[in-house]
Scaffold this active site. Structure first.
Site, PDB file in Angstrom:
ATOM      1  N   GLU A 241       0.848  -1.200   0.000  1.00  0.00           N
ATOM      2  CA  GLU A 241       0.000   0.000   0.000  1.00  0.00           C
ATOM      3  C   GLU A 241       0.877   1.241   0.000  1.00  0.00           C
ATOM      4  O   GLU A 241       0.579   2.236  -0.660  1.00  0.00           O
ATOM      5  CB  GLU A 241      -0.974  -0.010   1.187  1.00  0.00           C
ATOM      6  CG  GLU A 241      -1.986  -1.120   1.033  1.00  0.00           C
ATOM      7  CD  GLU A 241      -3.234  -0.991   1.885  1.00  0.00           C
ATOM      8  OE1 GLU A 241      -3.397   0.007   2.591  1.00  0.00           O
ATOM      9  OE2 GLU A 241      -4.050  -1.933   1.829  1.00  0.00           O
ATOM     10  N   GLU A 242       1.982   1.180   0.752  1.00  0.00           N
ATOM     11  CA  GLU A 242       2.907   2.323   0.774  1.00  0.00           C
ATOM     12  C   GLU A 242       3.394   2.641  -0.638  1.00  0.00           C
ATOM     13  O   GLU A 242       3.462   3.804  -1.041  1.00  0.00           O
ATOM     14  CB  GLU A 242       4.104   1.987   1.690  1.00  0.00           C
ATOM     15  CG  GLU A 242       5.230   2.996   1.578  1.00  0.00           C
ATOM     16  CD  GLU A 242       6.294   2.859   2.673  1.00  0.00           C
ATOM     17  OE1 GLU A 242       6.087   2.102   3.625  1.00  0.00           O
ATOM     18  OE2 GLU A 242       7.329   3.536   2.560  1.00  0.00           O
ATOM     19  N   ARG A 243       3.706   1.609  -1.395  1.00  0.00           N
ATOM     20  CA  ARG A 243       4.282   1.837  -2.724  1.00  0.00           C
ATOM     21  C   ARG A 243       3.235   2.341  -3.714  1.00  0.00           C
ATOM     22  O   ARG A 243       3.509   3.229  -4.526  1.00  0.00           O
ATOM     23  CB  ARG A 243       4.979   0.555  -3.202  1.00  0.00           C
ATOM     24  CG  ARG A 243       6.260   0.337  -2.414  1.00  0.00           C
ATOM     25  CD  ARG A 243       6.881  -1.025  -2.537  1.00  0.00           C
ATOM     26  NE  ARG A 243       7.997  -1.116  -1.568  1.00  0.00           N
ATOM     27  CZ  ARG A 243       8.555  -2.237  -1.177  1.00  0.00           C
ATOM     28  NH1 ARG A 243       8.144  -3.399  -1.659  1.00  0.00           N
ATOM     29  NH2 ARG A 243       9.552  -2.220  -0.295  1.00  0.00           N
TER      30      ARG A 243
END
Ligand code: FAD
Length: 389
Positions: A241-243
């Protein structure tokens, strides 16, 4: 990806919020930072913007990741990278694993106030000697009398000077370095925690990044997220999700930078005509916009696959490609745009100069370009000694 009226309403809400509550303060926060996280997050929490993809039972909107993507994109209109980074840490880096794997009691204690914007969250993974190689972290959490006792140092931790809690990755046993780690929620006010002064960074000036020291810090064992030993796996999932968030946010910013630079080259004249009249310049904008649209298509495609939960390996590959491409493209676009601002582009507060400084992090943080390339190679099954045939 098909966007509905609900997506568009959310987009408008974020856009208005950025225009009214964030952009008027950016210059001051960049100059005298860090930005006031509690004040800003509370306003966002009141609008529900910190929990768009989080479960309704914890105060989130319970929407799928396409809505999170819309928020990330719109936050790209913030006139710096530091504030969106801090928001992204709160929504998409420090909280996804807690929301997915945390016990109800733990979520009620830490996630609910984070979604309301009452608590500021940090993700504490990197260490002075372990950034890219997450499995090499040294921080330990040992069980004693119903607690974990934590010792170690975390490095470059975003939001940490303002944080109320850390989502910490620590070793909880010996053995395989991919199976000996656990994720633990550590309240900032636990005894034995020290946070350094904000680090002096090249970019992301409005965001606070610091070193965090844990010296015999006691945390109840119920603060464990999910299963003991599953920390590495949960962090790898959280990185997805961060990416995606990082790529969507960068994409939103690149669009704005191109438009602003086009506007500048329309009014700036050299040799008796606007800069944009030069074919080499307007062709370059066309090239850059084409790259941005290609990135956008990749992000949307990745998001669709992620939502469908169909093919985790392919999703991992595509999310890594999004991050890689976004990191490289933001550099290329910032540099090209800076060129057309001429001497103005070399001024500290110039929009392209700031984008170049802030955007540089995208190829380093959350998994450097080389780490993304490694993941992509693994999912392509082309590593030496592993080739088929
Ligand atoms: C502003 C900022 C905010 C951050 N926020 C957070 C945060 O909130 N939480 C957190 O946990 N961390 C955070 N980080 C840390 C960040 O995730 C790490 O810096 C990043 O993972 C890279 O680790 P490293 O700096 O130790 O680089 P290293 O691991 O030392 O690598 C150095 C460089 O070597 C190259 N490299 C590394 N491994 C390989 C390889 N196998 N093959 C080829 N090349 C390779 C890469 O180009 C890499 O940039 C932040 C960092 C910064 C600068």
């Amino acid at each position: 990806m098909k966007f509905t009226q609900e997506h568009e309403e959310l987009r408008r809400t974020v856009r208005n919020f950025v225009e009214k509550e964030i952009n008027p303060h950016v210059e001051e926060w960049e100059e005298n930072g860090p930005f006031p996280a509690h004040e800003l997050f509370k306003k966002m929490g009141d609008l529900g913007l910190l929990g768009v993809t989080k479960p309704e039972k914890y105060g989130g909107m319970g929407l799928d990741y396409s809505y999170g993507l819309v928020v990330a994109e719109e936050l790209g209109a913030i006139r710096c990278g530091g504030v969106p980074l801090a928001i992204g840490v709160q929504t998409d880096m420090a909280t996804p694993a807690l929301a997915r794997f945390g016990s109800e009691a733990l979520c009620n204690e830490y996630l609910v106030p984070a979604l309301k914007g009452e608590y500021v969250a940090s993700i504490a993974v990197s260490e002075p000697a372990a950034g890219s190689d997450v499995a090499a972290i040294k921080t330990r959490a040992e069980k004693k009398d119903g607690d974990y006792v934590i010792n170690g140092t975390k490095m470059w931790i975003t939001n940490s000077t303002q944080a109320d809690w850390f989502c910490l990755l620590a070793n909880t046993s010996e053995g395989s370095k991919h199976k000996n780690k656990s994720m633990i929620i550590v309240p900032r006010d636990a005894k034995g925690i020290e946070v350094s002064k904000p680090l002096n960074k090249l970019g992301m000036r409005s965001s606070d990044t610091a070193q965090v020291f844990f010296d015999n810090v006691h945390v109840p064992q119920r603060n464990l997220v999910g299963m003991e030993g599953a920390g590495f796996m949960m962090q790898m999932m959280q990185f997805q999700e961060e990416r995606m968030w990082g790529a969507a946010n960068a994409y939103g910013g690149m669009n704005g930078l191109i438009q602003e630079t086009i506007a500048y080259t329309r009014q700036r004249e050299t040799f008796g005509q606007p800069l944009i009249n030069n074919q080499s310049i307007h062709f370059r904008f066309a090239e850059l916009q084409t790259e941005v649209e290609a990135l956008r298509a990749l992000i949307y495609h990745t998001c669709e696959l992620y939502i469908s939960n169909g093919n985790p390996t392919k999703t991992l590959q595509l999310a890594s490609m999004c991050k890689l491409k976004a990191g490289r493209l933001v550099r290329e676009i910032s540099d090209s745009c800076l060129q057309y601002w001429g001497g103005m582009g070399f001024m500290w507060d110039n929009v392209a100069a700031r984008s170049l400084r802030d955007g540089r992090l995208a190829s380093i943080g959350g998994g450097a370009d080389e780490i993304m390339l490694g993941i992509i190679c693994k999912t392509m099954d082309i590593l030496p000694g592993k080739a088929k045939g």
